[in-house]
Design an enzyme around this catalytic site. Structure first.
Site, PDB file in Angstrom:
ATOM      1  N   ILE A  32      -5.144  21.613   0.579  1.00 12.01           N
ATOM      2  CA  ILE A  32      -4.275  22.348  -0.328  1.00 12.01           C
ATOM      3  C   ILE A  32      -5.091  23.110  -1.364  1.00 12.01           C
ATOM      4  O   ILE A  32      -4.769  24.246  -1.717  1.00 12.01           O
ATOM      5  CB  ILE A  32      -3.285  21.380  -1.007  1.00 12.01           C
ATOM      6  CG1 ILE A  32      -2.252  20.890   0.023  1.00 12.01           C
ATOM      7  CG2 ILE A  32      -2.582  22.046  -2.190  1.00 12.01           C
ATOM      8  CD1 ILE A  32      -1.365  19.785  -0.476  1.00 12.01           C
ATOM      9  N   TYR A 183      -3.191   4.651  -2.579  1.00  7.42           N
ATOM     10  CA  TYR A 183      -3.247   6.112  -2.702  1.00  7.42           C
ATOM     11  C   TYR A 183      -2.043   6.621  -3.490  1.00  7.42           C
ATOM     12  O   TYR A 183      -2.189   7.418  -4.426  1.00  7.42           O
ATOM     13  CB  TYR A 183      -3.275   6.767  -1.323  1.00  7.42           C
ATOM     14  CG  TYR A 183      -3.097   8.272  -1.385  1.00  7.42           C
ATOM     15  CD1 TYR A 183      -4.139   9.095  -1.804  1.00  7.42           C
ATOM     16  CD2 TYR A 183      -1.872   8.863  -1.069  1.00  7.42           C
ATOM     17  CE1 TYR A 183      -3.970  10.468  -1.896  1.00  7.42           C
ATOM     18  CE2 TYR A 183      -1.701  10.230  -1.159  1.00  7.42           C
ATOM     19  CZ  TYR A 183      -2.744  11.031  -1.570  1.00  7.42           C
ATOM     20  OH  TYR A 183      -2.563  12.388  -1.668  1.00  7.42           O
ATOM     21  N   LYS A 187      -2.023   8.670  -7.189  1.00  6.15           N
ATOM     22  CA  LYS A 187      -1.396   9.970  -7.448  1.00  6.15           C
ATOM     23  C   LYS A 187      -0.324   9.838  -8.528  1.00  6.15           C
ATOM     24  O   LYS A 187      -0.142  10.754  -9.349  1.00  6.15           O
ATOM     25  CB  LYS A 187      -0.802  10.528  -6.162  1.00  6.15           C
ATOM     26  CG  LYS A 187      -1.814  10.779  -5.053  1.00  6.15           C
ATOM     27  CD  LYS A 187      -2.929  11.739  -5.472  1.00  6.15           C
ATOM     28  CE  LYS A 187      -2.452  13.168  -5.556  1.00  6.15           C
ATOM     29  NZ  LYS A 187      -3.573  14.104  -5.849  1.00  6.15           N
TER      30      LYS A 187
END
Length: 318
Positions: A32, A183, A187
């Site tokens: 991204i 994970y 975030k």
């Protein structure tokens, strides 16, 4: 006032000009981050790719310049997993630019399998890189951000964080390590930081704003090729076709971050994501998730992050 009436029409294919501005994209050499950099490069701004791998940064720079005539792209070596290296990285950046109009906190590590890994500083790898690294980097970047008229800190979270909750007693998952959950929590920590950062910037009367975004569902198999940065095979394209009804490629996953950098309608403290169920489509503002708006959790995470990194963001100005 509704979000729709408050937000002017936005065209992801026709971005506003940003000549003379400087944007740093962490992890801008792949995924991204690469598409955030490529799209921002088309506005006439100077793009700085923050990457721990100079070779990959060079490949990404070449790719962007080949697709965007006249693109202004440079790179700075940046390893978010090594907190002691961040000062040198920012000093290198300061030699090249006088101000920073935006930083996109995009770089990240995602592990799918055990065992638990740590950074050189002894932090769990995903939490240490994705959250603590960006927390400490923001501290280092504040003078450059404050030198711009109205800089933005854009934090790229994850839709996976929507279903997660932080364990404030075990932020680094020393007691219970599950890679995918860890994970998602890393975030979520990033997103808490982005929201809390804006609260503190407003309280300090700073001209810098902090915006949080997420890319929805963004798959490599739906991402257009950018050889050699990314190559999508015909087989991958065909097998992923059904998924395109629900999710999208990483080129579209970049849209919320790009809008948060450029759109005058984007303001500090907001959350932006894809339009369709938060998973795909053009970027739009969405309500800040209920658990993400809890100031008590944000305060405790902030204090822990300060203690773990030694980065003091208690006094913000600009």
């Amino acid at each position: 006032m509704s979000y729709r009436s408050a937000t002017p029409r936005w065209n992801v294919q026709r971005l506003p000009a940003a000549d003379g501005r400087v944007f740093l994209v962490t992890g801008g050499n792949a995924g991204i981050g690469y598409f955030v950099a490529e799209q921002l490069a088309a506005t006439g701004a100077t793009i700085v790719l923050g990457s721990r791998n100079p070779t990959k940064a060079e490949v990404a720079t070449t790719s962007i310049c080949a697709r965007v005539p006249g693109a202004r792209v440079r790179a700075v070596r940046l390893d978010l997993a090594d907190l002691s290296s961040l000062g040198k990285a920012v000093e290198s950046l300061e030699r090249d630019v006088e101000r920073l109009d935006a930083v996109v906190h995009n770089a990240g590590v995602a592990l799918d399998d055990p065992p638990r890994q740590e950074t050189g500083d002894g932090h769990e790898l995903m939490f240490g890189t994705n959250h603590l690294g960006h927390f400490a980097l923001t501290h280092r970047l504040m003078p450059l951000l404050s030198a711009a008229p109205a800089a933005r800190v854009v934090t790229v979270g994850s839709f996976a964080a929507k279903s997660e909750r932080l364990d404030l007693e075990d932020l680094e998952c020393r007691k219970d390590y599950q890679p995918k959950r860890t994970y998602g929590r890393s975030k979520l920590a990033q997103m808490y930081f982005g929201v809390e950062l804006d609260r503190r910037l407003r309280a300090a009367g700073s001209t810098v704003a902090s915006v949080v975004v997420h890319p929805g569902g963004a798959l490599d198999s739906l991402t257009p090729s950018r050889p050699p940065v990314h190559v999508r095979t015909a087989g991958a394209r065909l097998s992923a076709a059904p998924a395109a009804l629900l999710v999208q490629g990483k080129d579209a996953g970049a849209w919320p971050a790009v809008r948060a950098v450029l759109d005058p309608a984007a303001s500090g403290g907001q959350l932006w994501g894809p339009r369709v169920f938060g998973l795909r489509g053009e970027p739009r503002r969405e309500p800040v998730w209920k658990h993400l708006a809890d100031p008590r959790v944000a305060q405790r995470l902030w204090d822990a992050s300060r203690d773990l990194t030694g980065a003091d963001l208690s006094t913000l100005s600009g």
